[in-house]
Design a protein around this motif. Structure first.
Motif, PDB file in Angstrom:
ATOM      1  N   THR A 294       0.836  -1.198   0.000  1.00  0.00           N
ATOM      2  CA  THR A 294       0.000   0.000   0.000  1.00  0.00           C
ATOM      3  C   THR A 294       0.872   1.248   0.000  1.00  0.00           C
ATOM      4  N   LYS A 295       0.459   2.229  -0.795  1.00  0.00           N
ATOM      5  CA  LYS A 295       1.203   3.491  -0.848  1.00  0.00           C
ATOM      6  C   LYS A 295       0.376   4.670  -0.363  1.00  0.00           C
ATOM      7  N   ASP A 296      -0.875   4.415  -0.008  1.00  0.00           N
ATOM      8  CA  ASP A 296      -1.747   5.416   0.607  1.00  0.00           C
ATOM      9  C   ASP A 296      -2.422   4.774   1.819  1.00  0.00           C
ATOM     10  N   GLY A 297      -3.009   5.608   2.673  1.00  0.00           N
ATOM     11  CA  GLY A 297      -3.705   5.057   3.843  1.00  0.00           C
ATOM     12  C   GLY A 297      -2.718   4.464   4.819  1.00  0.00           C
ATOM     13  N   SER A 298      -2.862   3.160   5.109  1.00  0.00           N
ATOM     14  CA  SER A 298      -1.902   2.454   5.975  1.00  0.00           C
ATOM     15  C   SER A 298      -0.671   2.125   5.143  1.00  0.00           C
ATOM     16  N   LEU A 299       0.306   3.010   5.168  1.00  0.00           N
ATOM     17  CA  LEU A 299       1.458   2.887   4.279  1.00  0.00           C
ATOM     18  C   LEU A 299       2.271   1.638   4.583  1.00  0.00           C
ATOM     19  N   GLY A 300       2.705   0.963   3.513  1.00  0.00           N
ATOM     20  CA  GLY A 300       3.622  -0.154   3.661  1.00  0.00           C
ATOM     21  C   GLY A 300       2.994  -1.462   4.073  1.00  0.00           C
ATOM     22  N   LYS A 301       1.659  -1.552   4.039  1.00  0.00           N
ATOM     23  CA  LYS A 301       1.005  -2.829   4.322  1.00  0.00           C
ATOM     24  C   LYS A 301       1.217  -3.752   3.123  1.00  0.00           C
ATOM     25  N   THR A 302       1.505  -5.019   3.360  1.00  0.00           N
ATOM     26  CA  THR A 302       1.899  -5.914   2.281  1.00  0.00           C
ATOM     27  C   THR A 302       0.986  -7.130   2.196  1.00  0.00           C
ATOM     28  N   ALA A 303       0.994  -7.743   1.016  1.00  0.00           N
ATOM     29  CA  ALA A 303       0.276  -9.011   0.814  1.00  0.00           C
ATOM     30  C   ALA A 303       0.992  -9.795  -0.275  1.00  0.00           C
ATOM     31  N   PHE A 304       0.846 -11.118  -0.211  1.00  0.00           N
ATOM     32  CA  PHE A 304       1.371 -12.023  -1.234  1.00  0.00           C
ATOM     33  C   PHE A 304       0.176 -12.676  -1.906  1.00  0.00           C
ATOM     34  N   VAL A 305       0.049 -12.507  -3.211  1.00  0.00           N
ATOM     35  CA  VAL A 305      -1.143 -12.965  -3.924  1.00  0.00           C
ATOM     36  C   VAL A 305      -1.102 -14.483  -4.097  1.00  0.00           C
ATOM     37  N   GLN A 306      -2.116 -15.131  -3.530  1.00  0.00           N
ATOM     38  CA  GLN A 306      -2.283 -16.580  -3.644  1.00  0.00           C
ATOM     39  C   GLN A 306      -3.772 -16.879  -3.796  1.00  0.00           C
ATOM     40  N   GLY A 307      -4.074 -18.018  -4.366  1.00  0.00           N
ATOM     41  CA  GLY A 307      -5.467 -18.448  -4.462  1.00  0.00           C
ATOM     42  C   GLY A 307      -6.295 -17.674  -5.450  1.00  0.00           C
ATOM     43  N   LEU A 308      -5.659 -16.980  -6.362  1.00  0.00           N
ATOM     44  CA  LEU A 308      -6.386 -16.206  -7.376  1.00  0.00           C
ATOM     45  C   LEU A 308      -6.757 -17.117  -8.535  1.00  0.00           C
ATOM     46  N   ASN A 309      -8.036 -17.193  -8.847  1.00  0.00           N
ATOM     47  CA  ASN A 309      -8.481 -18.064  -9.941  1.00  0.00           C
ATOM     48  C   ASN A 309      -9.431 -17.375 -10.902  1.00  0.00           C
ATOM     49  N   GLU A 310      -9.397 -16.027 -10.913  1.00  0.00           N
ATOM     50  CA  GLU A 310     -10.203 -15.256 -11.855  1.00  0.00           C
ATOM     51  C   GLU A 310      -9.484 -13.934 -12.129  1.00  0.00           C
ATOM     52  N   PRO A 311      -9.864 -13.215 -13.169  1.00  0.00           N
ATOM     53  CA  PRO A 311      -9.191 -11.941 -13.458  1.00  0.00           C
ATOM     54  C   PRO A 311      -9.287 -10.991 -12.270  1.00  0.00           C
ATOM     55  N   GLU A 347      10.254   3.628   9.023  1.00  0.00           N
ATOM     56  CA  GLU A 347      10.442   4.533  10.163  1.00  0.00           C
ATOM     57  C   GLU A 347      11.542   5.548   9.878  1.00  0.00           C
ATOM     58  N   GLN A 348      12.626   5.092   9.293  1.00  0.00           N
ATOM     59  CA  GLN A 348      13.723   5.998   8.935  1.00  0.00           C
ATOM     60  C   GLN A 348      13.272   6.993   7.870  1.00  0.00           C
ATOM     61  N   LEU A 349      12.438   6.505   6.956  1.00  0.00           N
ATOM     62  CA  LEU A 349      11.939   7.351   5.876  1.00  0.00           C
ATOM     63  C   LEU A 349      11.081   8.494   6.413  1.00  0.00           C
ATOM     64  N   SER A 350      10.333   8.203   7.481  1.00  0.00           N
ATOM     65  CA  SER A 350       9.398   9.194   8.029  1.00  0.00           C
ATOM     66  C   SER A 350       9.968   9.946   9.217  1.00  0.00           C
ATOM     67  N   ALA A 351      11.235   9.720   9.536  1.00  0.00           N
ATOM     68  CA  ALA A 351      11.835  10.372  10.703  1.00  0.00           C
ATOM     69  C   ALA A 351      11.703  11.888  10.600  1.00  0.00           C
ATOM     70  N   GLY A 352      11.067  12.472  11.622  1.00  0.00           N
ATOM     71  CA  GLY A 352      10.932  13.921  11.675  1.00  0.00           C
ATOM     72  C   GLY A 352       9.821  14.478  10.816  1.00  0.00           C
ATOM     73  N   SER A 353       9.025  13.626  10.162  1.00  0.00           N
ATOM     74  CA  SER A 353       7.941  14.120   9.311  1.00  0.00           C
ATOM     75  C   SER A 353       6.810  13.094   9.282  1.00  0.00           C
ATOM     76  N   THR A 354       5.688  13.504   8.744  1.00  0.00           N
ATOM     77  CA  THR A 354       4.540  12.608   8.587  1.00  0.00           C
ATOM     78  C   THR A 354       4.371  12.289   7.116  1.00  0.00           C
ATOM     79  N   ILE A 355       4.536  11.023   6.763  1.00  0.00           N
ATOM     80  CA  ILE A 355       4.392  10.602   5.372  1.00  0.00           C
ATOM     81  C   ILE A 355       2.948  10.193   5.127  1.00  0.00           C
ATOM     82  N   VAL A 356       2.323  10.777   4.104  1.00  0.00           N
ATOM     83  CA  VAL A 356       0.944  10.431   3.775  1.00  0.00           C
ATOM     84  C   VAL A 356       0.860   9.656   2.469  1.00  0.00           C
ATOM     85  N   HIS A 357       2.013   9.526   1.787  1.00  0.00           N
ATOM     86  CA  HIS A 357       2.026   8.820   0.508  1.00  0.00           C
ATOM     87  C   HIS A 357       3.414   8.215   0.313  1.00  0.00           C
ATOM     88  N   LEU A 358       3.442   6.971  -0.170  1.00  0.00           N
ATOM     89  CA  LEU A 358       4.700   6.283  -0.435  1.00  0.00           C
ATOM     90  C   LEU A 358       4.951   6.297  -1.938  1.00  0.00           C
TER      91      LEU A 358
END
Length: 420
Positions: A294-311, A347-358
């Motif tokens: 994720t690059k907006d909202g909860s920044l840096g949340k991750t997922a690994f795509v599995q179980g996809l069987n349709e477009p 955390e290092q990226l946002s040190a001293g500031s508030t990041i709202v977009h990655l």
């Protein structure tokens, strides 16, 4: 139509041989003597506020960070009384209606006003009462009487007027025993899940940093730049879909940043898009093995795509990451991105500031250590994946136990099923 053997009451339909009583007729209801902040100490007798009672009510140990002197405790105990086994403490502020039943070994004092003290008079099961406080029979009364103020409260006056269904003492004990056993099973599963998660965190500390080689593998780990070895794409912001374009069914699944938790896309919560939207950008048409960030909202949340069987495709706000020419195992890199390694980078990226977009230019700086061959990467990913599968199975079992308990409460605490 009330079936034979039951009656309609102010607390709903209950067996004819049950009573409806107010708490005030069963317990002495009061509070503690006021302790001023100037009387707080860093050692002595534990002093609990509503937040600590709420934690204890959930079966967890309260942090002992506030105390009063033994002299003050002894004075107040002598003049105003102290808690005894089977007394009940109920939170009146914050998380309303959390219940703690006092044990014989307990020795602490608590904050006046914020905590309602039900002094046990005997011949009533406090464990049964605690179970009642999980039901709508009581929560409706708590929140219905909490007032319309900004900060709702459950007061001594409200507690005294709270009506409860009352079986015989013997039946109360049997109901409480059955439900308490279920609580014990739930607590043991929660404890086991916490332990398994801690073990996984320890494994990640070792396996994702090269501190520990797996048997059969050798070679120094290499510093690795994610962007240099990946294809990273996202839907251009102006192409993002509005909520009005989300479909309940359609040609392709639409994944947003709120559709994945704990590293997995919850396909059943996703909306859909039409074929035109799906074909708009082939770079964000998902496939199994993709990594999402994720690059907006909860920044840096991750997922690994599995179980996809349709477009499937992405809305704006998410990067999809794929390796260039099989330069790495994507599941291994997913675990790096979901670990403390990527967390510390953010955390290092946002040190001293508030990041709202990655931005991708931010990720350009992300480097980590990686094993020199794909086989070791896959072996590490498999170990962590097996741990995830075990934790997920336990969490599913826990969810089923909680659901089962809810059903048992609905049956037992209303008298639909009798234990006598």
């Amino acid at each position: 139509m009330v079936k034979p053997g039951y009656k309609e009451t102010d607390v709903g339909v209950i067996p004819e041989d049950w009573d409806v009583l107010t708490l005030n007729s069963i317990y002495n209801i009061t509070s503690s003597k006021r302790v001023f902040q100037s009387q707080w100490r860093t050692s002595g007798i534990p002093f609990y506020r509503a937040r600590e009672i709420a934690v204890m009510g959930d079966g967890q140990p309260a942090p002992d960070d506030l105390y009063i002197s033994k002299e003050l405790y002894d004075e107040y105990s002598r003049k105003y009384g102290t808690i005894k086994e089977n007394d009940v403490l109920i939170t009146g502020v914050g998380t309303l209606g959390k219940v703690y039943v006092v044990n014989r070994s307990d020795k602490f004092y608590f904050k006046d006003g914020n905590i309602i003290w039900l002094q046990w008079k005997g011949n009533f099961s406090s464990a049964f009462l605690k179970q009642l406080y999980f039901t709508t029979t009581l929560t409706d009364q708590i929140f219905g009487n909490a007032g319309g103020s900004t900060v709702p409260t459950y007061t001594i006056t409200n507690a005294k007027a709270t009506m409860i269904p009352v079986p015989t003492f013997a039946e109360q004990q049997k109901i409480a025993e059955v439900l308490s056993d279920m609580d014990g099973l739930i607590a043991s599963l929660e404890k086991l899940i916490s332990k398994k998660k801690a073990i996984k965190q320890g494994a990640m500390q070792e396996l994702l940093t090269g501190k520990k080689h797996l048997p059969g593998f050798t070679g120094d780990w290499q510093r690795f730049n994610l962007v240099q070895h990946s294809k990273i794409k996202a839907r251009i912001g102006w192409q993002g879909l509005k909520k009005s374009e989300y479909l309940d069914s359609g040609f392709a699944v639409l994944v947003t940043g709120t559709d994945f938790t704990n590293g997995k896309v919850q396909w059943e919560t996703c909306h859909y898009v039409d074929k035109g939207r799906y074909n708009q950008d082939k770079n964000i048409q998902l496939k199994n093995g993709d990594i999402l960030i994720t690059k907006d909202g909860s920044l840096g949340k991750t997922a690994f795509v599995q179980g996809l069987n349709e477009p499937a495709t992405l809305n704006s706000g998410i990067f999809v990451v794929r390796p260039l020419q099989d330069t790495y195992n994507p599941q291994f890199v997913y675990y790096v991105l979901s670990s403390f390694i990527f967390g510390e980078f953010l955390e290092q990226l946002s040190a001293g500031s508030t990041i709202v977009h990655l931005y991708q230019k931010d990720i350009n700086k992300f480097e980590f250590m990686i094993p020199p061959n794909l086989e070791e990467q896959q072996a590490i990913a498999s170990i962590l994946s097996d741990m995830d599968a075990e934790i997920e199975a336990l969490e599913q079992k826990l969810a089923k136990c909680r659901q089962t308990k809810q059903g048992m409460m609905q049956q037992l605490l209303t008298g639909k099923i009798r234990l006598v």
